[in-house]
Each structure stands twice: as structure tokens, then as C-alpha cells.
Scaffold this motif. Structure first.
Motif, short mmCIF file in Angstrom:
data_model
loop_
_atom_site.label_atom_id
_atom_site.label_comp_id
_atom_site.label_asym_id
_atom_site.label_seq_id
_atom_site.Cartn_x
_atom_site.Cartn_y
_atom_site.Cartn_z
N PHE A 1 0.86 -1.17 0.00
CA PHE A 1 0.00 0.00 0.00
C PHE A 1 0.90 1.22 0.00
O PHE A 1 1.79 1.35 0.86
N ALA A 2 0.71 2.12 -0.95
CA ALA A 2 1.53 3.32 -1.05
C ALA A 2 0.82 4.49 -0.40
O ALA A 2 -0.15 5.01 -0.95
N GLY A 3 1.27 4.88 0.80
CA GLY A 3 0.70 6.01 1.50
C GLY A 3 1.54 7.26 1.33
O GLY A 3 2.56 7.25 0.63
N TYR A 4 1.11 8.36 1.95
CA TYR A 4 1.81 9.63 1.79
C TYR A 4 3.17 9.62 2.49
O TYR A 4 4.16 10.09 1.95
N ARG A 5 3.23 9.08 3.70
CA ARG A 5 4.48 9.07 4.46
C ARG A 5 5.20 7.74 4.39
O ARG A 5 6.35 7.63 4.80
N THR B 1 1.49 -0.06 -12.09
CA THR B 1 0.12 -0.06 -12.59
C THR B 1 -0.73 0.93 -11.81
O THR B 1 -1.52 1.69 -12.39
N GLN B 2 -0.59 0.94 -10.49
CA GLN B 2 -1.35 1.88 -9.66
C GLN B 2 -1.01 3.32 -10.03
O GLN B 2 -1.90 4.17 -10.11
N LYS B 3 0.26 3.59 -10.25
CA LYS B 3 0.68 4.95 -10.61
C LYS B 3 0.14 5.36 -11.96
O LYS B 3 -0.42 6.47 -12.11
N ILE B 4 0.29 4.51 -12.97
CA ILE B 4 -0.12 4.87 -14.32
C ILE B 4 -1.65 5.04 -14.40
O ILE B 4 -2.14 5.98 -15.03
N ARG C 1 -11.56 3.42 -22.25
CA ARG C 1 -10.17 3.82 -22.04
C ARG C 1 -9.51 3.04 -20.90
O ARG C 1 -8.38 2.59 -21.02
N GLN C 2 -10.23 2.90 -19.77
CA GLN C 2 -9.64 2.22 -18.61
C GLN C 2 -9.31 0.76 -18.92
O GLN C 2 -8.26 0.25 -18.53
N THR C 3 -10.21 0.09 -19.63
CA THR C 3 -9.98 -1.32 -19.97
C THR C 3 -8.81 -1.45 -20.93
O THR C 3 -7.97 -2.35 -20.80
N ASP C 4 -8.73 -0.54 -21.89
CA ASP C 4 -7.64 -0.56 -22.86
C ASP C 4 -6.29 -0.38 -22.16
O ASP C 4 -5.33 -1.13 -22.42
N LEU C 5 -6.21 0.60 -21.26
CA LEU C 5 -4.96 0.85 -20.53
C LEU C 5 -4.60 -0.36 -19.68
O LEU C 5 -3.43 -0.77 -19.63
N LYS C 6 -5.58 -0.93 -19.02
CA LYS C 6 -5.33 -2.11 -18.19
C LYS C 6 -4.81 -3.28 -19.03
O LYS C 6 -3.89 -3.99 -18.61
N ASN D 1 4.98 1.43 -27.12
CA ASN D 1 6.17 2.27 -26.92
C ASN D 1 5.83 3.55 -26.18
O ASN D 1 6.63 4.05 -25.38
N LEU D 2 4.64 4.09 -26.40
CA LEU D 2 4.20 5.26 -25.64
C LEU D 2 4.05 4.92 -24.17
O LEU D 2 4.43 5.71 -23.29
N LEU D 3 3.50 3.75 -23.87
CA LEU D 3 3.35 3.31 -22.48
C LEU D 3 4.71 3.10 -21.84
O LEU D 3 4.93 3.53 -20.69
N LYS D 4 5.62 2.50 -22.57
CA LYS D 4 6.98 2.28 -22.04
C LYS D 4 7.65 3.62 -21.70
O LYS D 4 8.26 3.76 -20.63
N ASP D 5 7.51 4.59 -22.58
CA ASP D 5 8.10 5.92 -22.33
C ASP D 5 7.43 6.60 -21.15
O ASP D 5 8.09 7.29 -20.36
N LEU D 6 6.12 6.43 -21.01
CA LEU D 6 5.38 7.06 -19.91
C LEU D 6 5.82 6.50 -18.57
O LEU D 6 5.96 7.25 -17.58
N ILE D 7 6.05 5.20 -18.50
CA ILE D 7 6.52 4.57 -17.26
C ILE D 7 7.86 5.18 -16.84
O ILE D 7 8.09 5.46 -15.65
N LYS D 8 8.72 5.42 -17.81
CA LYS D 8 10.02 6.04 -17.51
C LYS D 8 9.83 7.49 -17.07
O LYS D 8 10.52 7.96 -16.16
N GLN D 9 8.91 8.21 -17.71
CA GLN D 9 8.69 9.61 -17.39
C GLN D 9 8.21 9.80 -15.94
O GLN D 9 8.59 10.78 -15.29
N VAL D 10 7.39 8.89 -15.45
CA VAL D 10 6.89 9.03 -14.08
C VAL D 10 7.88 8.52 -13.05
O VAL D 10 7.62 8.58 -11.85
N GLY D 11 9.03 7.97 -13.51
CA GLY D 11 10.12 7.68 -12.58
C GLY D 11 10.48 6.24 -12.36
O GLY D 11 11.25 5.94 -11.45
N TYR D 12 9.99 5.33 -13.19
CA TYR D 12 10.27 3.91 -12.99
C TYR D 12 11.12 3.35 -14.13
O TYR D 12 10.91 3.70 -15.29
#
Length: 290
Positions: A156-160, A190-193, A241-246, A275-286
Motif C-alpha cells: 500500500f503506497a501512502g503519503y508518508r 500499474t497503480q501509478k499509471i 479507455r480504462q480497460t484498454d490501458l489495463k 512504446n508510448l506506455l513504455k516511455d510514460l513509465i520512464k517519465q513518471v520515474g520507474y
């Protein structure tokens, strides 16, 4: 010195004395104490982890215990500060969380090594959690229709703090640890994206935007959903959209990049979206290479 001046000086002296007396009664706030810092029997392990990755390592959700008094029966009263992983800047989660702690030093060492070598390197330094609570098991209780539904969760990813369940970590071999790391990172990414808005995901969605949620019969020219960028589709409706991304996220973490691109090499839109998804994962820091 006239009477008025004497009275003024006496009043000033009295005020200073009162001020000093009041300050003597002040109770320290302890706000300067970092309750996340390593202490106790696991301090060396925790300190080394912090020095290596920049996040505090916790093995219990209790951060501090302070004596605040004695009750009428003579029992000592304590004030506890705990990590509430449901806390956020906008409020508290309605869900409840409880833990089963790692018990042995062997378990704790294995957990620290696993997190340091397999999980934290996949996160860019600026997005690593402030603290990591390494436990054997995390139980989430969700209130639904007046009843608490309980389930064990991987993280579980919390604030602190980010709580991560690592049951049996000391007994896992290399292959099992690799598998666990992949599952945890897949869930975290997955949770982040999926939490991103249309502004961040617009480039991914625009490739199939015309068809989201539409009736397939309205597009008789589309014989195969893969032609317009969908990995799967119902008989009557194109995915939303949500199903497609999933679907793409599941595919990203299920097979290697080489396997995916080989399978869909004849479908240009699918390759572009991957490839867009792969680049997005890198952009958000993973960094999760497939």
C-alpha cells in the motif's frame, strides 16, 4: 527618581520575572526529533538502508512511545505515534490496515536486501517513498455496505510510508525473489499509471480515441480490433479507455518487449501504443525493463 518611574520599573521587572517563570514551565514539543530515524536493535540495518537508498526502513508501524503520566490505579500511560499509511494531504482513508511483523533478524536482513537491490533501484530517487514498512503481511479492511471486508495485500503506497508484504522472504531462492519483485513492481507501476489523468495519457489514448466504448456494428470496416490498437474487445462494444490501458499494462508486465513486439509486429497502432506506455513509465520515474 520619581514615583511614576519607580512603579514603571517595578512593573517591568515583574513582567520579566513572570515571563521567565512561564518559560520554565514549557514542555518540549519534540518536533525536532525525527521519529523515522533508526533506533533500537535494528538501527544498524535501518541506518545502512537509509544511507544506501535515501528512504527510512521500518519494521513496525509504531514510531515512538512516550510516557505521559500515571492513571488512578498507578499504571503508566503512554502516547504512541504510528505510521498511518492511509494518511494523505487531503484527509484519511476510510480503510483500515493491520500488520503481521517480521520476527527474526534473518527475515529483516533478507527484507532489507530485497528492497535495496530489487525494488528501490527501479524507482528514480526523487519518487522513492519517504519510508518503507517491511512486514510479513498487510491486511486491508474495506467498509462496504456496513461490513468490513478483509484481504491481504502485497503493498500500500501512502503519503508518508509504503507498506510492503514480504512473507517468507528469507526462505526464497533467486527465482522466487525475482518473481516477487516483478509482481510488486507491476502492482506499484500499474497503480501509478492508472491514477494519471487524460493530460498525461492523451497521447496513448488518441491512437484509438475514435472507438472507445463504441458499438462495433457502427464500424463494419474494422474486422479485427487489433487493427485500431486494441489487444482485446467484446463482440458488441470496443473497450473503454480504462480497460484498454489495463490490457496494455497487463501485457507489459506479462511478456518481454521482444515477445510483445514480435507477436504484434503486423499491427502498427499497437506497437505505437506499447512504446508510448513504455516511455510514460520512464517519465513518471520507474525503470522496469521487459
Amino acid at each position: 527618581m520619581n514615583t511614576i518611574n519607580r512603579l514603571s520599573m517595578l512593573f517591568l521587572a515583574g513582567s520579566l520575572f513572570a515571563a521567565c517563570s512561564s518559560e520554565d514551565q514549557l514542555i518540549p514539543s519534540h518536533f525536532d526529533v525525527n521519529v523515522f530515524a533508526a533506533s533500537g536493535q535494528d538501527s544498524v540495518l535501518q541506518h545502512n538502508f537509509f544511507e544506501s537508498v535515501g528512504s527510512y526502513l521500518l519494521f513496525k508501524d509504531t514510531l515512538s512511545r512516550e510516557v505521559v503520566g500515571i492513571d488512578k490505579d498507578g499504571n503508566t500511560l503512554y502516547h504512541y505515534e504510528t505510521v498511518d499509511i492511509g494518511y494523505s494531504l487531503t484527509g484519511l482513508s476510510n480503510n483500515r490496515y493491520s500488520y503481521k511483523y517480521l520476527q527474526t533478524l534473518e527475515d529483516k536482513k533478507a527484507a532489507a536486501e530485497f528492497l535495496e537491490n530489487r525494488i528501490m533501484p527501479a524507482m528514480r530517487e526523487d519518487i522513492r517513498p519517504y519510508s518503507v514498512l517491511a512486514v510479513e503481511q498487510t491486511e486491508e479492511s474495506v467498509l462496504k455496505w456496513g461490513e468490513w471486508n478483509k484481504s491481504n495485500i502485497d503493498f500500500f503506497a501512502g503519503y508518508r510510508c509504503m507498506a510492503i508484504s514480504l512473507k517468507g522472504i528469507a526462505q526464497m531462492d533467486e527465482a522466487q525473489q525475482v518473481q516477487l519483485a516483478e509482481r510488486l513492481l507491476a502492482g506499484i507501476v500499474t497503480q501509478k499509471i492508472t491514477s494519471l489523468g487524460i493530460r498525461d495519457l492523451g497521447a496513448f489514448y488518441e491512437n484509438s480515441d475514435k472507438y472507445y466504448g463504441e458499438l462495433r456494428r457502427d464500424y463494419p470496416e474494422v474486422k479485427d480490433e487489433k487493427e485500431v490498437g486494441f489487444l482485446s474487445s467484446g463482440s458488441y462494444l470496443f473497450p473503454d479507455r480504462q480497460t484498454d490501458l489495463k490490457d496494455y499494462l497487463n501485457a507489459y508486465f506479462s511478456v518481454t518487449e521482444e515477445e510483445f513486439l514480435q507477436k504484434y509486429k503486423d499491427y502498427l497502432v499497437i506497437c505505437i501504443k506499447y512504446n508510448l506506455l513504455k516511455d510514460l513509465i520512464k517519465q513518471v520515474g520507474y525503470t522496469v525493463e521487459r
